[in-house]
Design an enzyme around this catalytic site. Structure first.
Site, PDB file in Angstrom:
ATOM      1  N   CYS A  17     -48.827   7.883  84.593  1.00 16.78           N
ATOM      2  CA  CYS A  17     -49.850   7.991  83.548  1.00 16.78           C
ATOM      3  C   CYS A  17     -51.194   8.393  84.158  1.00 16.78           C
ATOM      4  O   CYS A  17     -51.805   7.608  84.886  1.00 16.78           O
ATOM      5  CB  CYS A  17     -49.924   6.654  82.810  1.00 16.78           C
ATOM      6  N   CYS A  21     -54.245   6.274  83.456  1.00 13.87           N
ATOM      7  CA  CYS A  21     -54.159   4.964  84.133  1.00 13.87           C
ATOM      8  C   CYS A  21     -54.711   5.072  85.547  1.00 13.87           C
ATOM      9  O   CYS A  21     -55.421   4.198  86.029  1.00 13.87           O
ATOM     10  CB  CYS A  21     -52.718   4.481  84.210  1.00 13.87           C
TER      11      CYS A  21
END
Ligand SMILES: Cc1cc2nc3c(=O)[nH]c(=O)nc-3n(C[C@H](O)[C@H](O)[C@H](O)COP(=O)(O)OP(=O)(O)OC[C@H]3O[C@@H](n4cnc5c(N)ncnc54)[C@H](O)[C@@H]3O)c2cc1C
Lengths: 107, 317
Positions: free
Chosen positions: A33, A36
């Site tokens: 991600c 993230c």
């Protein structure tokens, strides 16, 4: 990862997060991600700065799918602030350092 | 803290990082204010198959990390923060971040674009709870679920195909009956058994705000005006992008659609250049962003050289 941020797992979640005597901030994330990864250094910095105020944990959703399901995570990065074992509030997406601090302190 | 710079670059997508590589190699010691999305839009995609030099394709985040390293190697200074305001009324220009003020002779803007949303209240309320603008970030949470993708461009069809890795069924809702997307993307989506289409249609409402999760959609057919209800676990919005130009309103000329108006890469203010998606209403690709980023850095270099030359001549007189 700074030492103030602890990786958390399904086995220890209850003891460390839900029974934490300080408010606990949990960052749900995954290695694939992008946002993230962008949020990670911010979380590290905030954890170090507010160490006396809040415990900070990271939950890898790939390794802990049950936690992701329990907390109905549908978007990451997701931050959840727990107090006395209950979810106080949550935020999703990459946010700035000031926004993380405000999220912890003011909601 | 106040920092003095010759060249400052806003944004760390393909445009900003390419400008940084060129400016750094010209010894201009540029500073890049990365913004919250370090690496730009390509950090939220998976495979990039059309960036030259990578015959097998490359992952978006990997490509951006390499560009970052290349810019760093030649002495680019990076700040991980947003620019909160800019003052372009006179040179040198001033840029404020949450902690610093940067004073710069030249500014290169590469603030790119961000996803457009439908504008429904239910969409905002359910964002992160089943509504998403990033399939690569959130697709994982929809294993064996039914999801919808709204849009008809490359991004929409790529996301639809990507989501079939997780979802049991992916339905594309598009307001026309033909696609803007490239032929290969359309073909790939159409050939995938899990991908279905509802055309000439728009999303009227996303349910269920009261429950705090996505349970279904109301979809209106634009030809018949008929509204149908559909069960859904997730909705991915991919209806295009809008340029990130809020900071420059009233200071730079913008186009009708809010892009920075450019002549080549020159903006309406001398010393301010714009590159990439923030000024490109037509192509919006990583390679064109890199191309205009290069142009902006070269223009910046030539302008600074010409101005230094002027100063020297005046001193000589
Ligand atoms: C899902 C997806 C898939 C894609 N796939 C492809 C593909 O396969 N091939 C291709 O060529 N293109 C693809 N694109 C398009 C490509 O990503 C863009 O054309 C390209 O990223 C544009 O680069 P840019 O540098 O202009 O802007 P962006 O990549 O949008 O970068 C903007 C930068 O500005 C920064 N920023 C924003 N506001 C501020 C501020 N106030 N202060 C400081 N910085 C700020 C952001 O943090 C970011 O770093 C895709 C796009 C998406 C969304």
């Amino acid at each position: 990862m700074s030492t103030a941020v602890k990786p958390e797992t399904e086995q220890t979640f209850e003891a460390n997060v839900l029974k934490s005597d300080k408010p606990a901030l949990v960052d749900f994330w995954a290695s694939w991600c992008g946002p993230c990864r962008q949020l990670a250094p911010t979380i590290d910095a905030v954890a170090a700065e507010l160490e006396s105020e809040v415990s900070v944990f990271k939950v890898n959703v790939d390794e802990n799918p049950n936690l992701a399901r329990t907390y109905k995570i549908q978007s990451i990065p997701a931050l959840i602030l727990f107090k006395d074992g209950a979810e106080l509030r949550r935020a999703t997406g990459n946010i700035s350092k000031q926004q993380v601090v405000d999220f912890i302190q003011k909601g | 803290m106040s920092i003095r710079k010759k060249v400052t670059i806003l944004g760390s997508g393909s445009a900003g990082l390419t400008a940084a590589i060129y400016a750094a190699r010209a010894n201009l010691e540029p500073m890049v204010i990365q913004g919250l999305q370090a690496g730009g839009q390509l950090t939220i995609t998976s495979d990039v198959e059309n960036f030259p030099g990578f015959p097998q394709g490359i992952l978006g985040p990997e490509l951006m990390e390499s560009m970052h390293k290349q810019a760093e190697r030649f002495g680019t200074q990076f700040v991980y923060d947003n620019a909160e305001s800019v003052d372009l009324s006179s040179r040198p220009f001033k840029i404020k971040t949450s902690s610093d003020e940067i004073i710069t002779d030249v500014l290169i803007i590469g603030t790119g674009a961000s996803a457009k949303l439908l504008g429904l209240e239910s969409e905002t309320k359910l964002m992160g709870h089943g509504v998403s603008a990033c399939a690569t970030c959130d697709g994982f949470f929809f294993r064996d679920r039914e999801v919808f993708v709204v849009g008809g461009g490359d991004t929409a069809l790529e996301e639809a195909t990507f989501l079939t890795r997780f979802a049991s069924k992916v339905t594309v809702v598009h307001r026309r009956d033909s696609f803007r997307a490239s032929a290969i993307m359309v073909k790939r989506a159409k050939e995938n058994e899990k991908v279905h289409f509802i055309l000439d249609s728009v999303v009227e409402e996303i349910d269920d705000v009261a429950a705090g999760e996505v349970t279904g959609l109301k979809i209106r057919n634009l030809k018949t005006n008929e509204i149908t209800e559909h069960k859904a676990d997730g909705v991915f919005i991919a209806i295009g992008h809008q340029p990130t130009t809020e900071l420059f309103k009233g200071q730079l000329e913008l186009t009708e659609n809010g892009y920075i108006k450019t002549n080549g890469v020159k903006t309406s203010v001398k010393g301010v250049f714009a590159a990439g998606d923030v000024q490109d209403e037509v192509y919006k690709q990583a390679i064109t962003a890199a191309g205009t980023g290069c142009m902006a850095a070269l223009e910046a270099q030539w302008l600074l050289e010409a101005e230094e030359e002027e100063v020297r001549e005046q001193k000589a007189l």
